[in-house]
Enzyme design. Structure first.
Site, PDB file in Angstrom:
ATOM      1  N   ASP A   1      16.259 -27.424  42.137  1.00 20.48           N
ATOM      2  CA  ASP A   1      15.887 -28.571  41.311  1.00 20.48           C
ATOM      3  C   ASP A   1      14.863 -29.454  42.013  1.00 20.48           C
ATOM      4  O   ASP A   1      14.893 -29.616  43.240  1.00 20.48           O
ATOM      5  CB  ASP A   1      17.169 -29.369  41.010  1.00 20.48           C
ATOM      6  CG  ASP A   1      16.967 -30.481  40.010  1.00 20.48           C
ATOM      7  OD1 ASP A   1      16.075 -30.352  39.145  1.00 20.48           O
ATOM      8  OD2 ASP A   1      17.704 -31.476  40.084  1.00 20.48           O
ATOM      9  N   HIS A   2      13.956 -30.033  41.256  1.00 20.52           N
ATOM     10  CA  HIS A   2      13.034 -31.082  41.708  1.00 20.52           C
ATOM     11  C   HIS A   2      12.465 -30.894  43.110  1.00 20.52           C
ATOM     12  O   HIS A   2      12.898 -31.534  44.076  1.00 20.52           O
ATOM     13  CB  HIS A   2      13.729 -32.451  41.643  1.00 20.52           C
ATOM     14  CG  HIS A   2      13.770 -33.018  40.262  1.00 20.52           C
ATOM     15  ND1 HIS A   2      12.677 -33.583  39.648  1.00 20.52           N
ATOM     16  CD2 HIS A   2      14.779 -33.079  39.369  1.00 20.52           C
ATOM     17  CE1 HIS A   2      13.007 -33.981  38.430  1.00 20.52           C
ATOM     18  NE2 HIS A   2      14.280 -33.667  38.235  1.00 20.52           N
TER      19      HIS A   2
ATOM     20  N   GLU B   1      15.098 -39.969  42.442  1.00 17.51           N
ATOM     21  CA  GLU B   1      15.773 -38.684  42.611  1.00 17.51           C
ATOM     22  C   GLU B   1      15.373 -38.118  43.958  1.00 17.51           C
ATOM     23  O   GLU B   1      14.206 -37.780  44.185  1.00 17.51           O
ATOM     24  CB  GLU B   1      15.366 -37.712  41.490  1.00 17.51           C
ATOM     25  CG  GLU B   1      15.899 -36.309  41.658  1.00 17.51           C
ATOM     26  CD  GLU B   1      17.240 -36.076  40.994  1.00 17.51           C
ATOM     27  OE1 GLU B   1      17.718 -34.937  40.995  1.00 17.51           O
ATOM     28  OE2 GLU B   1      17.820 -37.048  40.486  1.00 17.51           O
TER      29      GLU B   1
ATOM     30  N   ASN C   1      19.598 -31.154  32.570  1.00 18.73           N
ATOM     31  CA  ASN C   1      20.148 -31.437  33.887  1.00 18.73           C
ATOM     32  C   ASN C   1      21.265 -32.468  33.801  1.00 18.73           C
ATOM     33  O   ASN C   1      21.173 -33.442  33.040  1.00 18.73           O
ATOM     34  CB  ASN C   1      19.060 -31.980  34.811  1.00 18.73           C
ATOM     35  CG  ASN C   1      18.039 -30.925  35.191  1.00 18.73           C
ATOM     36  OD1 ASN C   1      18.027 -29.826  34.644  1.00 18.73           O
ATOM     37  ND2 ASN C   1      17.187 -31.251  36.139  1.00 18.73           N
TER      38      ASN C   1
ATOM     39  N   HIS D   1      15.491 -33.928  31.444  1.00 19.28           N
ATOM     40  CA  HIS D   1      15.859 -34.581  32.702  1.00 19.28           C
ATOM     41  C   HIS D   1      16.262 -36.023  32.442  1.00 19.28           C
ATOM     42  O   HIS D   1      15.895 -36.610  31.424  1.00 19.28           O
ATOM     43  CB  HIS D   1      14.668 -34.599  33.666  1.00 19.28           C
ATOM     44  CG  HIS D   1      14.301 -33.253  34.214  1.00 19.28           C
ATOM     45  ND1 HIS D   1      13.298 -33.068  35.131  1.00 19.28           N
ATOM     46  CD2 HIS D   1      14.804 -32.016  33.989  1.00 19.28           C
ATOM     47  CE1 HIS D   1      13.191 -31.798  35.444  1.00 19.28           C
ATOM     48  NE2 HIS D   1      14.091 -31.137  34.755  1.00 19.28           N
TER      49      HIS D   1
ATOM     50  N   HIS E   1      15.894 -41.147  35.780  1.00 19.12           N
ATOM     51  CA  HIS E   1      16.989 -40.733  36.651  1.00 19.12           C
ATOM     52  C   HIS E   1      17.832 -41.942  37.038  1.00 19.12           C
ATOM     53  O   HIS E   1      17.325 -43.056  37.144  1.00 19.12           O
ATOM     54  CB  HIS E   1      16.453 -40.100  37.942  1.00 19.12           C
ATOM     55  CG  HIS E   1      15.832 -38.759  37.750  1.00 19.12           C
ATOM     56  ND1 HIS E   1      14.600 -38.418  38.244  1.00 19.12           N
ATOM     57  CD2 HIS E   1      16.286 -37.650  37.111  1.00 19.12           C
ATOM     58  CE1 HIS E   1      14.321 -37.173  37.931  1.00 19.12           C
ATOM     59  NE2 HIS E   1      15.321 -36.681  37.237  1.00 19.12           N
TER      60      HIS E   1
ATOM     61  N   GLY F   1      19.147 -37.655  31.783  1.00 16.58           N
ATOM     62  CA  GLY F   1      19.867 -37.848  30.529  1.00 16.58           C
ATOM     63  C   GLY F   1      21.073 -38.758  30.594  1.00 16.58           C
ATOM     64  O   GLY F   1      21.751 -38.950  29.575  1.00 16.58           O
TER      65      GLY F   1
END
Length: 340
Positions: free
Chosen positions: A95-96, A169, A271, A249, A212, A251
């Site tokens: 991820d990311h 994030e 996610n 993303h 985020h 959420g």
């Protein structure tokens, strides 16, 4: 059925696209959170995606070691072994990955994946995310082109982010402003650079106000209709309905209606991290408060081993995360959709 092969992962994504549902992609940082994710998917009778961030990978390698490649491989190896005991299929995803982490994390993992494929073995990870939201779009897509080619060699799928997700994030932060909304022009630039599948399959995180972090419902101004507008504009240009396989993303705090509209507009992966972190921790807090004289040696006593045994509160934590993941599967309509 354990970990998805590249072919099965493609089938998973195709099923979500055809069936208008999305897979929760839950971040894990340990064997406990990974076990909890598998439990949640199994209870929901949903296949799913288990993912690890750069910080999560470093933590898994040992908080004093912080080897992001070793931590990623360790979690993947653990997942490959324990997932065999669950009647669902999961894919493994990183991820990311921001630009500054590419050379120390995703590029090495892609190279290892390509080596395994060349040796006739299955890749360790089925997909990787390139987070180019902090660089200009032209640079974002140039790097994405390179990574998409590397992903093909590793029999993996690339996830790209076109737009900016607000909040923080893993040390990457962005302001909450109009940059959080991807435009049709951004979408057109994406297919011009990456194609519509002929250069390799990719997932696209288009942003529609996503942030985020932790927010109360209504605090984040999501506009899921943007996804439909971009799908329509790009689709008309390339002659393909809903050309993007979309990712949601940021959420946390989203309403069920917002999630449903996003799925209707082509989201097949969402996610989930902040919500499952809380769901994992909250039962532990309750256990500690309710059993304070058992987990602490109060007034010269010795406490209660059954109360402070990590398995006692660990089971509660795992059940809490699993329950929250079941809710996510239900909201995303993947519950009951497992292949096996």
């Amino acid at each position: 059925m354990a970990i998805a092969t590249p072919e099965v992962y493609v089938e998973m994504l195709d099923r979500a696209r055809a069936g208008s549902f999305a897979y929760p992609a839950v971040n894990v940082t340990s064997s406990q959170t990974l076990n909890a994710a598998l439990q949640g998917f199994a209870e929901a009778e949903s296949d799913g995606i288990i993912q690890v961030s750069v910080g999560g990978a470093e933590y898994a390698s040992g908080p004093t070691v912080k080897d992001r490649v070793a931590g990623s491989l360790a979690l993947a190896a653990y997942a490959a072994e324990v997932a065999k005991n669950y009647p669902i299929t999961v894919a493994l995803h990183t991820d990311h990955c921001a630009k500054q982490n590419l050379d120390s994390w995703v590029r090495p993992l892609l190279a290892l994946g390509a080596e395994r494929v060349k040796a006739g073995k299955l890749p360790t990870f089925q997909s990787f995310m390139w987070d180019g939201s902090s660089v200009p779009l032209a640079e974002n897509l140039l790097i994405a082109e390179e990574l998409l080619e590397l992903a093909q060699a590793a029999h993996a799928i690339l996830e790209v982010e076109i737009g900016v997700v607000g909040g923080e994030e893993d040390g990457h932060s962005a302001e909450i402003n109009e940059k959080l909304y991807t435009t049709p022009e951004d979408g057109l630039a994406t297919v011009k650079a990456l194609g519509t599948g002929e250069k390799g399959r990719y997932l696209t995180a288009l942003t529609f106000g996503n942030v985020h972090g932790v927010y109360k419902p209504g605090a984040v101004k999501l506009r899921p209709a943007i996804l439909g507008e971009i799908q329509a504009a790009v689709g008309a240009s390339v002659g393909k309905a809903n050309p993007f396989d979309l990712v949601f993303h940021g959420g946390s705090g989203s309403s069920a209606a917002e999630i449903s509209e996003a799925v209707d507009n082509g989201v097949i992966k969402m996610n989930i991290d902040t919500d499952t972190q809380y769901a994992f921790t909250r039962p532990v807090v309750g256990h500690m408060f309710a059993n304070y004289d058992g987990v602490l040696k109060v007034d010269g006593e010795v406490g209660n081993k059954k109360a402070y045994d990590p398995r006692a509160w660990g089971k509660l934590a795992e059940a809490g995360l699993a329950k929250r993941l079941v809710e996510a599967c239900q909201e995303l309509r993947s519950a009951g959709q497992k292949m096996s």
